[in-house]
Design an enzyme around this catalytic site. Structure first.
Site, mmCIF file in Angstrom:
data_model
loop_
_atom_site.group_PDB
_atom_site.id
_atom_site.type_symbol
_atom_site.label_atom_id
_atom_site.label_comp_id
_atom_site.label_asym_id
_atom_site.label_seq_id
_atom_site.Cartn_x
_atom_site.Cartn_y
_atom_site.Cartn_z
ATOM 1 N N SER A 1 -24.441 9.142 -13.772
ATOM 2 C CA SER A 1 -24.905 9.982 -14.866
ATOM 3 C C SER A 1 -25.884 9.283 -15.784
ATOM 4 O O SER A 1 -26.471 9.907 -16.650
ATOM 5 C CB SER A 1 -23.704 10.458 -15.696
ATOM 6 O OG SER A 1 -23.106 9.363 -16.319
ATOM 7 N N LYS B 1 -22.360 6.927 -22.254
ATOM 8 C CA LYS B 1 -23.420 7.919 -22.409
ATOM 9 C C LYS B 1 -24.340 7.447 -23.536
ATOM 10 O O LYS B 1 -24.072 6.473 -24.228
ATOM 11 C CB LYS B 1 -22.834 9.293 -22.784
ATOM 12 C CG LYS B 1 -21.889 9.874 -21.772
ATOM 13 C CD LYS B 1 -22.616 10.632 -20.701
ATOM 14 C CE LYS B 1 -21.663 11.220 -19.693
ATOM 15 N NZ LYS B 1 -21.443 10.377 -18.532
#
Lengths: 133, 212
Positions: A39, A84
């Site tokens: 991701s 993230k």
């Protein structure tokens, strides 16, 4: 029996001391995390399991800035860590392109997104994340 | 002048530096041990406020917080937990868990003014927390279900009136050969709550060092 204990005791003491100091350092200063998942491509390449140094001193002052890469416990599963990028801080307004809506980030929360937008399970799915995580 | 310099040279600087370094290590190890116990095993906390009446005092209660069971996921509805507030990550709040992930929770929306109630399903990995005093509590009814990762510990023991009982003694006396830091928290017996006798936090004492 007593002699075996006497021989092992300095080693055990060293292990306990070392582990206690190690845990304190990992909690308060910095620790190492292994990356998994795609991701955050191309920032972190999924093929090589990359190790990243995570700095923990930010917990004392909570002075994050936008576009920091942060590590936090997943809101869906407290045993998982997610990595993230921080997009927005409390009080910011952001626009989500897919859903065509504009949201304000509530107090104490932040908006996180992965760099690889197609493969990332982030705030677009589970909403703003509390900063406590 | 030269007498002073000669006296200065006669002082055993190396052994003094060695002593000082070993004492610094001792204190550092003691701090690390205390930190590990406090963050990962068991801790004491002071809670105050009206949101958990009558279980917890308005003026303040000393509670014991169990960090191990929260980390292992053994929190069930009915437990009082200490958690980081979702509205301000610098604050810790104590509330009671009413529902876990997957449960369906019915709550009174505004108990002071109306009888309306709502039912929600708690998402996976989240918990629904409410204060015991529903009239004066900011909890999941205002900020929604809380991710489980925000829970820092489970409260398992409290002593009422420990603050006003004025029995928290902190000893830190310089021993002749080293420092021993001891925190003894004595509780007065009240309300039939079993008193916690003693909670000692020891610094790590090196026996070799004390024999000097």
């Amino acid at each position: 029996m007593a002699r075996a204990l006497a021989a092992v005791w300095p080693l055990a003491k060293g292990c306990i001391t070392g582990s206690v100091v190690g845990i304190t350092v990992a909690d308060g200063v910095a620790s190492v995390v292994t990356m998994d998942g795609a991701s955050m491509h191309p920032t972190f390449n999924p093929q090589q399991a990359e190790r990243v140094l995570v700095e923990k001193r930010c917990h004392y002052r909570y002075d994050f800035s936008r576009s920091d890469v942060i590590v936090f416990r997943s809101p869906r599963n407290h045993r998982e860590l997610m990595v993230k990028r921080l997009i927005a801080l409390p009080g910011d307004w952001i626009q989500i392109p897919e859903k065509q809506e504009i949201r304000q980030i509530p107090e104490g929360h932040c908006w996180v997104e992965g760099d690889n937008a197609a493969l990332s399970f982030d705030s677009r799915s589970y909403g703003p994340v509390p900063m406590g995580l | 002048m030269s007498g002073f310099v000669r006296r200065l040279g006669g002082i055993p600087w190396r052994s003094i530096a060695g002593d000082a370094l070993s004492r610094v290590f001792l204190v550092a190890q003691a701090y690390c041990a205390v930190h590990v116990v406090d963050q990962h095993l068991c801790s004491l906390a002071i809670v105050r406020g009206p949101s958990m009446l009558p279980a917890m005092n308005l003026a303040g209660d000393v509670v014991a917080v169990d960090r191990v069971s929260a980390r292992l996921g053994r929190v069930a509805p009915g437990d009082v937990v200490l958690m980081i507030s979702p509205e301000d990550p610098r604050k810790s709040v104590a509330k009671r868990v009413v529902g876990m992930g997957g449960d369906s929770v019915t709550y009174l929306v505004d108990p002071g003014n109306s009888d309306a109630s709502k039912t929600v399903v708690v998402p996976q990995g989240h918990v629904w927390v409410q204060g015991d005093n529903v009239y004066a509590s900011r909890d999941s009814r205002q900020f929604g279900a809380v991710p489980y990762g925000l829970i820092t510990g489970k409260i398992f023991c409290r002593e009422a009136g420990a603050i006003s009982g004025a029995n928290i003694l902190l000893y830190a006396w310089p021993h002749k050969l080293g420092h021993k830091q001891l925190a003894i928290v004595k509780f007065a017996e009240k309300d039939k709550v079993a008193p916690l006798l003693c909670c000692c936090v020891h610094g790590y004492i090196d026996v070799k060092f004390c024999k000097l």
